[in-house]
Enzyme design. Structure first.
Site, PDB file in Angstrom:
ATOM      1  N   ARG A  15      -3.275   3.048   8.601  1.00 41.85           N
ATOM      2  CA  ARG A  15      -3.561   1.872   7.772  1.00 41.85           C
ATOM      3  C   ARG A  15      -2.372   0.919   7.778  1.00 41.85           C
ATOM      4  O   ARG A  15      -1.230   1.355   7.632  1.00 41.85           O
ATOM      5  CB  ARG A  15      -3.818   2.307   6.322  1.00 41.85           C
ATOM      6  CG  ARG A  15      -4.572   3.601   6.196  1.00 41.85           C
ATOM      7  CD  ARG A  15      -4.595   4.163   4.777  1.00 41.85           C
ATOM      8  NE  ARG A  15      -5.278   3.301   3.822  1.00 41.85           N
ATOM      9  CZ  ARG A  15      -5.323   3.547   2.512  1.00 41.85           C
ATOM     10  NH1 ARG A  15      -4.715   4.618   2.020  1.00 41.85           N
ATOM     11  NH2 ARG A  15      -5.956   2.734   1.709  1.00 41.85           N
TER      12      ARG A  15
ATOM     13  N   SER B 169      13.537 -41.511 -18.522  1.00 44.32           N
ATOM     14  CA  SER B 169      12.337 -40.747 -18.228  1.00 44.32           C
ATOM     15  C   SER B 169      12.100 -40.888 -16.728  1.00 44.32           C
ATOM     16  O   SER B 169      11.968 -42.000 -16.224  1.00 44.32           O
ATOM     17  CB  SER B 169      11.155 -41.295 -19.014  1.00 44.32           C
ATOM     18  OG  SER B 169       9.996 -40.597 -18.663  1.00 44.32           O
TER      19      SER B 169
ATOM     20  N   LYS C 255       0.833  -1.194   0.000  1.00 43.91           N
ATOM     21  CA  LYS C 255       0.000   0.000   0.000  1.00 43.91           C
ATOM     22  C   LYS C 255       0.872   1.250   0.000  1.00 43.91           C
ATOM     23  O   LYS C 255       0.644   2.173  -0.794  1.00 43.91           O
ATOM     24  CB  LYS C 255      -0.888  -0.022   1.249  1.00 43.91           C
ATOM     25  CG  LYS C 255      -2.144   0.780   1.149  1.00 43.91           C
ATOM     26  CD  LYS C 255      -2.969   0.646   2.439  1.00 43.91           C
ATOM     27  CE  LYS C 255      -3.799  -0.631   2.454  1.00 43.91           C
ATOM     28  NZ  LYS C 255      -4.377  -0.905   3.788  1.00 43.91           N
TER      29      LYS C 255
ATOM     30  N   MET D 228      -4.365  -5.669  11.515  1.00 43.33           N
ATOM     31  CA  MET D 228      -5.250  -4.665  12.074  1.00 43.33           C
ATOM     32  C   MET D 228      -6.030  -3.936  10.982  1.00 43.33           C
ATOM     33  O   MET D 228      -5.506  -3.647   9.925  1.00 43.33           O
ATOM     34  CB  MET D 228      -4.450  -3.636  12.856  1.00 43.33           C
ATOM     35  CG  MET D 228      -5.341  -2.763  13.704  1.00 43.33           C
ATOM     36  SD  MET D 228      -4.565  -1.205  14.151  1.00 43.33           S
ATOM     37  CE  MET D 228      -4.862  -0.255  12.671  1.00 43.33           C
TER      38      MET D 228
ATOM     39  N   CYS E  44       7.866 -38.263 -16.612  1.00 47.80           N
ATOM     40  CA  CYS E  44       6.536 -38.737 -16.988  1.00 47.80           C
ATOM     41  C   CYS E  44       5.649 -38.985 -15.775  1.00 47.80           C
ATOM     42  O   CYS E  44       4.561 -39.517 -15.899  1.00 47.80           O
ATOM     43  CB  CYS E  44       6.636 -39.985 -17.844  1.00 47.80           C
ATOM     44  SG  CYS E  44       7.424 -41.360 -17.001  1.00 47.80           S
TER      45      CYS E  44
ATOM     46  N   ARG F  18      -3.652  -1.254  -6.643  1.00 51.22           N
ATOM     47  CA  ARG F  18      -2.857  -2.492  -6.647  1.00 51.22           C
ATOM     48  C   ARG F  18      -3.336  -3.331  -7.820  1.00 51.22           C
ATOM     49  O   ARG F  18      -4.403  -3.059  -8.381  1.00 51.22           O
ATOM     50  CB  ARG F  18      -3.058  -3.264  -5.338  1.00 51.22           C
ATOM     51  CG  ARG F  18      -4.507  -3.630  -5.105  1.00 51.22           C
ATOM     52  CD  ARG F  18      -4.682  -4.334  -3.784  1.00 51.22           C
ATOM     53  NE  ARG F  18      -6.088  -4.263  -3.361  1.00 51.22           N
ATOM     54  CZ  ARG F  18      -6.549  -4.665  -2.216  1.00 51.22           C
ATOM     55  NH1 ARG F  18      -5.750  -5.172  -1.317  1.00 51.22           N
ATOM     56  NH2 ARG F  18      -7.824  -4.581  -1.934  1.00 51.22           N
TER      57      ARG F  18
ATOM     58  N   HIS G   3      -7.942 -42.030  -4.604  1.00 47.31           N
ATOM     59  CA  HIS G   3      -7.833 -42.695  -5.904  1.00 47.31           C
ATOM     60  C   HIS G   3      -8.729 -42.015  -6.936  1.00 47.31           C
ATOM     61  O   HIS G   3      -8.299 -41.682  -8.041  1.00 47.31           O
ATOM     62  CB  HIS G   3      -8.212 -44.170  -5.755  1.00 47.31           C
ATOM     63  CG  HIS G   3      -8.179 -44.934  -7.046  1.00 47.31           C
ATOM     64  ND1 HIS G   3      -9.282 -45.068  -7.856  1.00 47.31           N
ATOM     65  CD2 HIS G   3      -7.157 -45.557  -7.687  1.00 47.31           C
ATOM     66  CE1 HIS G   3      -8.949 -45.764  -8.933  1.00 47.31           C
ATOM     67  NE2 HIS G   3      -7.664 -46.079  -8.854  1.00 47.31           N
TER      68      HIS G   3
ATOM     69  N   GLY H   1      10.365 -41.301 -13.589  1.00 52.46           N
ATOM     70  CA  GLY H   1       9.032 -41.701 -13.124  1.00 52.46           C
ATOM     71  C   GLY H   1       8.902 -41.204 -11.695  1.00 52.46           C
ATOM     72  O   GLY H   1       9.167 -41.919 -10.738  1.00 52.46           O
TER      73      GLY H   1
ATOM     74  N   GLY I 279      -6.132 -10.521   8.424  1.00 53.66           N
ATOM     75  CA  GLY I 279      -5.676 -10.971   9.739  1.00 53.66           C
ATOM     76  C   GLY I 279      -4.947  -9.855  10.454  1.00 53.66           C
ATOM     77  O   GLY I 279      -4.767  -9.878  11.670  1.00 53.66           O
TER      78      GLY I 279
ATOM     79  N   TYR J 299      12.123 -32.780 -22.101  1.00 53.80           N
ATOM     80  CA  TYR J 299      10.673 -32.678 -22.214  1.00 53.80           C
ATOM     81  C   TYR J 299       9.997 -33.048 -20.894  1.00 53.80           C
ATOM     82  O   TYR J 299      10.606 -33.680 -20.028  1.00 53.80           O
ATOM     83  CB  TYR J 299      10.134 -33.582 -23.331  1.00 53.80           C
ATOM     84  CG  TYR J 299      10.254 -35.061 -23.049  1.00 53.80           C
ATOM     85  CD1 TYR J 299       9.259 -35.748 -22.341  1.00 53.80           C
ATOM     86  CD2 TYR J 299      11.362 -35.786 -23.481  1.00 53.80           C
ATOM     87  CE1 TYR J 299       9.378 -37.105 -22.076  1.00 53.80           C
ATOM     88  CE2 TYR J 299      11.491 -37.136 -23.216  1.00 53.80           C
ATOM     89  CZ  TYR J 299      10.487 -37.796 -22.513  1.00 53.80           C
ATOM     90  OH  TYR J 299      10.610 -39.123 -22.234  1.00 53.80           O
TER      91      TYR J 299
HETATM   92  P1  ADP Z   1      -7.816  -2.305   3.561  1.00 51.66           P
HETATM   93  O1  ADP Z   1      -6.413  -2.704   3.384  1.00 51.66           O
HETATM   94  O2  ADP Z   1      -8.608  -3.192   4.444  1.00 51.66           O
HETATM   95  O3  ADP Z   1      -8.494  -2.020   2.251  1.00 51.66           O
HETATM   96  P2  ADP Z   1      -7.427   0.514   3.836  1.00 51.66           P
HETATM   97  O4  ADP Z   1      -6.307   1.014   4.639  1.00 51.66           O
HETATM   98  O5  ADP Z   1      -7.230   0.513   2.378  1.00 51.66           O
HETATM   99  O6  ADP Z   1      -7.792  -0.905   4.363  1.00 51.66           O
HETATM  100  O7  ADP Z   1      -8.655   1.436   4.223  1.00 51.66           O
HETATM  101  C1  ADP Z   1      -9.961   1.065   4.484  1.00 51.66           C
HETATM  102  C2  ADP Z   1     -10.892   2.097   3.883  1.00 51.66           C
HETATM  103  O8  ADP Z   1     -10.634   3.391   4.385  1.00 51.66           O
HETATM  104  C3  ADP Z   1     -10.747   2.191   2.393  1.00 51.66           C
HETATM  105  O9  ADP Z   1     -12.025   2.344   1.814  1.00 51.66           O
HETATM  106  C4  ADP Z   1      -9.936   3.428   2.193  1.00 51.66           C
HETATM  107  O10 ADP Z   1     -10.173   4.011   0.958  1.00 51.66           O
HETATM  108  C5  ADP Z   1     -10.410   4.312   3.350  1.00 51.66           C
HETATM  109  N1  ADP Z   1      -9.378   5.260   3.748  1.00 51.66           N
HETATM  110  C6  ADP Z   1      -8.144   4.972   4.167  1.00 51.66           C
HETATM  111  N2  ADP Z   1      -7.432   6.081   4.401  1.00 51.66           N
HETATM  112  C7  ADP Z   1      -8.245   7.135   4.138  1.00 51.66           C
HETATM  113  C8  ADP Z   1      -8.088   8.544   4.169  1.00 51.66           C
HETATM  114  N3  ADP Z   1      -6.932   9.094   4.520  1.00 51.66           N
HETATM  115  N4  ADP Z   1      -9.137   9.311   3.823  1.00 51.66           N
HETATM  116  C9  ADP Z   1     -10.292   8.740   3.444  1.00 51.66           C
HETATM  117  N5  ADP Z   1     -10.507   7.419   3.385  1.00 51.66           N
HETATM  118  C10 ADP Z   1      -9.496   6.615   3.722  1.00 51.66           C
HETATM  119 MG    MG Z   2      -7.808  -0.862   0.906  1.00 51.34          MG
END
Ligand code: ADP
Ligand code: MG
Ligand code: MG
Length: 890
Positions: A96, A778, A26, A107, A845, A353, A469, A780, A105, A865
């Site tokens: 984030r 070959s 990110k 935060m 094979c 991404r 099987h 196996g 998994g 091959y």
């Molecule tokens: P995830 O990885 O679970 O997608 P994100 O970090 O991308 O979590 O964020 C979750 C949501 O919060 C997303 O919809 C993102 O666009 C929004 N968001 C994150 N940062 C901001 C920000 N600075 N202003 C407005 N929206 C935000």
């Molecule tokens: Mg996101």
């Protein structure tokens, strides 16, 4: 001094997309977007190295971090004209997480951080919108309470729902500023009640709390489990992104949304996404309100066409968004998955991404990107996961079809099929003979069911896993299979099967979906696989870059033809015993086995000779001059023999001996461990007349089909399970003698190769000696894996699952070559074989020949091959191409 913090935004950044390891996915992409001038709210990334420091020291930070963070905060402040904790123009941020690869998994994101009882008022005044400010504050308390302070999300929800009930309100958007203020007080009370301390009011405490929670979440149980399952090293760590807030909840000219730059299920080059007006963050995916389509075209096809699209609701922002999507695609040269927010008409990008997609979309997008001039063919070849082609090579259930699910098992072999239910293999064969489509339903299958599986459109078992099987054989045959549908009870006697109180009987029509394991009642409309168009184009490019040839494992004409359609360049393994199992031959085969004299055996073999010759002629003609490797008879003899009293009586009569005599002979043939018993070349050594008959059938067929087609056939005769050069010498001498005879009889020169299947560790270790005789090897790898590990695959079901649970095997060695052990032996075999005979032909094979990771390994050791089952041929072609590209880069 170490640099722990990287700023981005405002048309520039300290990081780049290439710094993914340090900044996480990110963070690296936020930096990249800033660099290319895409509007990104300013912010900064705290590196993954800080996470490592934090984890190692049990929760402390590097010394310089605080100063660097303060400086970066100030930078955001300058760009936005705000300050963190300021009572007039407060800066709010999001916190984030973002590891190198996207990782559930971890935060969750915290939005609106920096709000407190004071700043909320300033925000209201500044925005001129009280409702918006208090909505943001309550969101913040709820998110922070849940994510950072460990309170329950539903406790907050209960307060909100309770309030709505009191006031008779329905939607969040119906609540006023005053309403939110009441809720905020109740939220804060909840925090104090549950934790015995107030909700933190100091923005810096809030910030460090959130940062600590992100780094701490790297080591939480969910994240650890996820890493283990996906082989992600703990040492990678996660980054933390702190970013200035932009608000999609500032009224009707504000919005938030997510989109793919192309359709992720079809690959069509059309924006595909959703948004919500006056909303924030993940409201779109949370399903609070029905999201709206982004484009007009999508709106008309959507389930809520009455809601305006972004294209008409906010046309300026839409146009800019569209242009940015194109720009991002051109820059990354790949389909993107993006997040955006519009604040009072102004567009901001929050994430990009490369987008996840179906196999079909992956193929179309890769081919389209080449046609659009964004990538080279070689890169397109690299973009498609070979294993995913499996989904495209089989019929699939029409996505719009209605599904009446009877039960669900494991998706053991891809594709879908409909047919009448049959409960025995003989019945399957009988009905298929009448031209009926049947689904074979068994508790489990065994080698005796091969003919029934061949005759069926698909196989359903109630027991057994992905390597049972039924599953393994079905995948090899390219037939759909659902295995281990444990909820189904089969009653063979009554000819019925039952699940969830519903009973079906033999002759009823069912459909199985090998893609998701469903068993459906009745026949369901299907879509045919599309092998021309994009698929053919990608394969053509793959064939241009690959070095290794791809052959197929096939013994039936149907399989050989199918394999050629899929692009096989010869047969790498023709297992002659499968030809012996044929119902009209098994009599002569049994006669041969139970004969206790050579003369008796030869009588039986004389009956088999013309049939074998016929088989080979057909195969040679289909392969039209391509190489064909035929393996001499391999399996333990007992597999052919009658088992029940009834069968014994029947066979005894057919071959004219007494049942007692037959039984005595059967007892003699019984083995404690048939896998290590009288099989492979050991059969040919003790009963050379069998090998002679097969050699004769092969040579006569070669002469005959060369005559018929005009193209010469150079058969490759493969002697199985050789461990000593002397074994091969003995068998080869017999083969050579037959070749000479047939050559004299027919007056034609016969050219051929004799080689061996390398499937014992000893063969690898003494490959230099064996290569004095063998023209080809070959590998196996099925048996080589069994013999290297000392594990019988047929008996492994009782402990393999435990092994996998405890991570003793990273991957199932029967699915993907164990590079460390089996691979090392192969390497030795290759090196020593080439020492003696530099031009020795080398192939594989085993089933591994169709596994992309194993194909890659084969490229690195320089095999000529790979050979795999017909349906895996395209997978192997693509995998071989990718392996060649990778090898070229090294
Ligand atoms: P995830 O990885 O679970 O997608 P994100 O970090 O991308 O979590 O964020 C979750 C949501 O919060 C997303 O919809 C993102 O666009 C929004 N968001 C994150 N940062 C901001 C920000 N600075 N202003 C407005 N929206 C935000
Ligand atoms: Mg996101
Ligand atoms: Mg999320």
């Amino acid at each position: 001094m170490n640099k722990w913090v990287y700023s981005f935004g405002d048309g520039a950044a300290e990081g780049t997309a290439g710094m993914r390891n340090l900044l996480g996915g990110k963070g690296a992409n936020l930096a990249e977007m800033s660099n290319i001038g895409v509007p990104v709210p300013p912010g900064f990334t705290i590196t993954t190295e800080v996470c490592t420091h934090f984890t190692k020291t049990g929760g402390t930070y590097p010394d310089e971090l605080n100063d660097q963070l303060e400086a970066a905060l100030e930078k955001i402040g300058r760009a936005t004209g705000r300050a963190f904790g300021d009572m007039k123009k407060p800066l709010l941020v999001s916190v984030r997480s973002g590891a190198r690869v996207s990782m559930p998994g971890m935060m969750d994101t915290v939005l609106n951080l920096g709000l407190n009882d004071e700043t909320v008022g300033a925000l209201a005044e500044d925005a001129g919108d009280e409702r918006f400010a208090y909505d943001s504050y309550r969101r913040f308390i709820q998110m922070y309470g849940d994510v950072v302070m460990g309170l329950e999300h539903h406790d907050f929800e209960a307060i909100l729902e309770g309030f709505k009930d009191e006031k008779n309100l329905d939607l969040d958007t119906d609540l006023s500023a005053a309403d939110w203020q009441v809720i905020i007080e109740r939220y804060k009370a909840l925090v104090s009640d549950k934790l015995g301390r107030p909700f933190p009011q100091d923005p810096r405490d809030q910030l460090w709390g959130a940062i600590g929670a992100v780094f701490g979440s790297w080591m939480n149980a969910r994240a650890i489990t996820y890493r283990r399952l996906h082989q992600i090293p703990e040492s990678w760590g996660t980054a933390v992104n702190v970013q200035g807030m932009v608000f999609g909840n500032m009224g009707d000219t504000s919005a938030t949304g997510v989109a793919f730059t192309r359709n992720p299920s079809t690959g069509e080059n059309k924006l595909y996404g959703e948004f919500l007006v006056n909303a924030q963050g993940e409201d779109v995916v949370a399903g609070i309100r029905t999201p709206q389509a982004i484009t007009e075209e999508a709106r008309m096809e959507s389930s809520a066409p009455e809601k305006p699209s972004l294209e008409t609701a906010l046309p300026e922002a839409f146009k800019e968004f569209q242009a940015i999507c194109t720009r991002l695609e051109n820059h990354y040269r790949e389909m993107q998955d993006v997040e955006f927010t519009i604040e009072r008409g102004k567009l901001w990008m929050l994430q990009t991404r490369s987008g996840k997609r179906t196999a079909k979309a992956a193929l179309k997008i890769a081919v389209d990107l080449v046609e659009e001039g964004l990538i080279q063919p070689e890169e397109a070849v690299n973009r498609v996961d070979p294993a995913s082609l499996d989904q495209l090579l089989h019929p699939t259930i029409d996505p719009s079809a209605e599904r009446n699910v009877f039960a669900t098992g494991l998706p053991a072999s891809p594709g879908a099929a409909s047919g009448e239910v049959v409960f025995s293999s003989d019945e399957a064969e009988r009905l298929a003979g009448q031209g009926k489509a049947v689904i074979l339903v068994r508790v489990e299958t065994s080698p005796e069911d091969i003919h029934g599986m061949h005759a069926s459109q698909g196989i359903l078992t109630t027991r057994g896993g992905m390597t049972s099987h039924a599953a393994v054989v079905a995948r090899g045959m390219g037939k759909p299979c659902v295995s281990g549908a444990g909820a189904i009870r089969v009653d063979y006697q009554a000819g019925t099967f039952t699940a969830a109180g519903k009973t079906l009987k033999a002759g009823d029509v069912v459909t199985i979906d090998g893609a998701n394991g469903q068993v459906l009642v009745g026949s369901v409309p299907m879509l045919k696989p599309e092998l021309s168009g994009d698929f053919a184009q990608l394969m053509e490019w793959a064939d241009k870059v690959r070095r290794m040839k791809v052959r197929t494992n096939a013994e039936t004409p149907a399989d050989a033809r199918a394999a050629r359609e899929f692009g096989a360049e010869g047969i790498g393994l023709c297992r002659t015993e499968h030809m012996f199992f044929d119902t009209d031959r098994i009599g002569a085969v049994r006669e041969m086995i139970v004969a206790d004299t050579e003369a008796g055996r030869r009588t039986a073999l004389d009956k088999l000779l013309p049939m074998q010759r016929g088989d080979f002629i057909e195969l040679f003609e289909i392969m039209a001059g391509l190489p064909v490797t035929i393996r001499l008879l391999d399996p333990p003899l007992h597999e052919f023999l009658p088992k029940t009293e009834e069968e014994i009586a029947e066979v005894a009569e057919a071959i004219g001996v007494s049942p007692t005599k037959l039984k005595r002979r059967l007892d003699m043939l019984t083995e404690f461990n048939p896998m290590l018993g009288h099989r492979g070349c050991r059969l040919a050594v003790s009963y050379p007349e069998i090998a002679e008959m097969q050699a004769r059938a092969i040579f006569e067929a070669a002469v005959e089909s060369a005559k018929r087609t005009g193209s010469p056939v150079r058969p490759e005769i493969m002697v199985p399970l050789v461990g000593l050069k002397a074994e091969l010498d003995i068998v080869k001498e017999r083969i050579d003698a037959v070749a000479k005879t047939v050559s004299e009889e027919s007056g034609t020169d016969i050219s051929y190769d004799v080689g061996t299947m390398v499937e014992l560790p000893r063969a690898c270790l003494t490959a230099d000696k064996i290569a004095e005789t063998a023209h080809f090897f070959s590998f196996g790898t099925n048996d080589l894996t069994q013999t290297t590990f000392g594990i019988s695959r047929d008996d492994a079901a009782s402990f393999l699952p435990t092994y996998q649970q405890q991570n003793i095997f990273e991957v199932d060695p029967f699915v993907s070559i164990d590079v460390e052990g089996v691979g090392a032996l192969m390497k030795i075999g290759v090196e020593r074989g080439r020492q003696t005979r530099p031009d020795i032909k080398l192939g594989i094979c085993g089933e591994h020949g169709g596994d992309p990771a194993s194909v890659k390994f084969c490229e690195t050791v320089g095999l000529d091959y790979v050979s795999c089952s017909p349906f895996r041929v395209p997978i192997a072609r693509l995998a071989a191409a990718q392996a060649a590209v990778a090898a070229g880069k090294d």
